[in-house]
Design an enzyme around this catalytic site. Structure first.
Site, PDB file in Angstrom:
ATOM      1  N   ASP A 290     -33.698  40.235 -19.490  1.00 18.35           N
ATOM      2  CA  ASP A 290     -33.816  40.215 -20.950  1.00 18.35           C
ATOM      3  C   ASP A 290     -32.659  40.997 -21.574  1.00 18.35           C
ATOM      4  OD1 ASP A 290     -34.650  42.750 -20.268  1.00 18.35           O
ATOM      5  OD2 ASP A 290     -36.487  42.712 -21.464  1.00 18.35           O
ATOM      6  N   SER A 291     -31.808  41.594 -20.717  1.00 18.25           N
ATOM      7  CA  SER A 291     -30.550  42.170 -21.201  1.00 18.25           C
ATOM      8  C   SER A 291     -29.681  41.083 -21.822  1.00 18.25           C
ATOM      9  CB  SER A 291     -29.802  42.874 -20.058  1.00 18.25           C
ATOM     10  OG  SER A 291     -29.653  42.016 -18.956  1.00 18.25           O
TER      11      SER A 291
ATOM     12  N   ASP B   3     -36.943  37.449 -16.323  1.00 14.24           N
ATOM     13  CA  ASP B   3     -37.517  38.692 -16.874  1.00 14.24           C
ATOM     14  C   ASP B   3     -38.577  38.363 -17.927  1.00 14.24           C
ATOM     15  OD1 ASP B   3     -37.425  41.411 -16.723  1.00 14.24           O
ATOM     16  OD2 ASP B   3     -35.472  41.624 -17.693  1.00 14.24           O
TER      17      ASP B   3
ATOM     18  N   LYS C 297     -39.902  39.137 -13.302  1.00 13.87           N
ATOM     19  CA  LYS C 297     -39.835  40.609 -13.255  1.00 13.87           C
ATOM     20  C   LYS C 297     -40.630  41.170 -14.423  1.00 13.87           C
ATOM     21  CE  LYS C 297     -36.009  43.130 -14.325  1.00 13.87           C
ATOM     22  NZ  LYS C 297     -36.484  43.907 -15.503  1.00 13.87           N
TER      23      LYS C 297
ATOM     24  N   GLU D 248     -41.639  44.880 -16.353  1.00 14.60           N
ATOM     25  CA  GLU D 248     -41.455  46.328 -16.493  1.00 14.60           C
ATOM     26  C   GLU D 248     -42.816  47.007 -16.515  1.00 14.60           C
ATOM     27  OE1 GLU D 248     -39.049  47.518 -19.830  1.00 14.60           O
ATOM     28  OE2 GLU D 248     -37.375  46.249 -19.225  1.00 14.60           O
TER      29      GLU D 248
ATOM     30  N   GLU E 145     -34.742  52.032 -12.245  1.00 10.87           N
ATOM     31  CA  GLU E 145     -33.597  52.193 -13.157  1.00 10.87           C
ATOM     32  C   GLU E 145     -33.466  53.649 -13.607  1.00 10.87           C
ATOM     33  OE1 GLU E 145     -33.277  49.257 -16.243  1.00 10.87           O
ATOM     34  OE2 GLU E 145     -31.581  50.276 -17.186  1.00 10.87           O
TER      35      GLU E 145
HETATM   36  O1  KIV Z   1     -32.621  42.972 -18.038  1.00 15.33           O
HETATM   37  C1  KIV Z   1     -31.911  43.436 -17.137  1.00 15.33           C
HETATM   38  O2  KIV Z   1     -30.728  43.142 -17.012  1.00 15.33           O
HETATM   39  C2  KIV Z   1     -32.518  44.388 -16.215  1.00 15.33           C
HETATM   40  C3  KIV Z   1     -31.647  44.992 -15.158  1.00 15.33           C
HETATM   41  C4  KIV Z   1     -30.652  45.901 -15.735  1.00 15.33           C
HETATM   42  C5  KIV Z   1     -32.421  45.614 -14.076  1.00 15.33           C
HETATM   43  O3  KIV Z   1     -33.668  44.659 -16.307  1.00 15.33           O
END
Ligand code: KIV
Length: 258
Positions: free
Chosen positions: A43-44, A82, A111, A113, A180
């Site tokens: 989600d970055s 994510d 993924k 969190e 992280e």
């Molecule tokens: O969203 C992302 O890029 C991340 C990584 C930095 C682990 O969660």
């Protein structure tokens, strides 16, 4: 050979797991040609690609769009999508529907969190057939509540909580766990404490694997976290290429037409 969640899990104690983000077919092709094991459609994408300040504005629809683009590159690396802000804390059927959309778009795992508090949700997803990568320590989706980004696990009390988080997420069935911005010594203890790979980012060199944002590695981010050193300056090289072409167009238009 195609990488699976099993490939990643079984690498523990044998070979470091190499992970990187990808957001479209181009970054997926570049990363896959570089031989990584896992592509995270993070989600970055919100702050790295879409120009938001944080990951909070990213929606499931945006994520599915980018997951599809990565999947169409047909990488050998495992594709992980994510789960964006808020969704893992929404009701179960909505979360499952988002996971199903991501898997249909081409993700091979998701993924999430969260630490011990999210472990029952991870268990339920794994039981439903959705492979899960965990994410503990700094959780960027909490940035508004945290009031900024910081290192985790310097104090003893926080260390105990983070170790408990790593254990809970792994025991709930996650096939690997991102740690992280965790104190390097603590990250090493986590690796010894759980049976699945701990994938570090800003958490020292002694994790079972590492993950980076691909734009940080390629010099496309503008500013960089201390742990991410660009290996090439693509933004600068790209600007020079455009400037050279623009000068050619402006200086000798006939030559370009030929
Ligand atoms: O969203 C992302 O890029 C991340 C990584 C930095 C682990 O969660």
């Amino acid at each position: 050979m195609k990488k699976t969640t099993r490939t990643i899990r079984e690498a523990k104690g044998k070979t470091p797991v190499v992970c990187i983000t990808a957001y479209d077919a181009v970054t997926a092709r570049i990363a896959d040609a570089g031989g990584v094991d896992l592509l995270l459609v993070g989600d970055s994408v919100g702050n790295v690609v879409l120009g938001f300040e944080t990951t909070v504005p990213v929606t499931p629809a945006m994520m599915a769009h980018h997951i599809g683009a990565v999947a169409r590159a047909k990488p050998e690396a495992l594709i992980v999508g994510d789960i964006p802000f808020g969704v893992a804390h929404d009701d179960w059927s909505k979360l499952l529907a988002v996971c199903a959309d991501f898997l249909r778009a081409g993700a091979e795992a998701v993924k999430l969190e969260g630490g011990a508090e999210i472990a029952p949700t991870i268990r339920r997803l794994v039981d439903a057939g959705v492979p899960v990568m965990g994410h503990i320590g700094l959780q960027p989706q909490q940035v508004l509540a945290l009031g900024g980004y910081r290192k985790f696990g310097k104090q003893e009390q926080e260390q105990d909580k983070l170790l408990a988080d790593a254990r809970a997420v792994a025991e709930a069935g996650a096939f690997c766990v991102v740690a992280e911005m965790v104190d390097a010594g603590l990250a090493q203890k986590m690796c010894a404490a759980v049976e699945v790979p701990i994938i570090g980012i800003g958490s020292g060199a002694h994790c079972d694997g590492q993950i980076l944002v691909i734009h940080d590695l390629l010099g496309l981010s503008g500013k960089y976290p201390s742990f991410a050193k660009p290996r090439v300056q693509l933004e600068k090289l790209g600007a020079e290429a455009v400037a050279g072409w623009a000068a050619e167009v402006r200086g000798d238009a006939r030559k370009v037409q030929d």
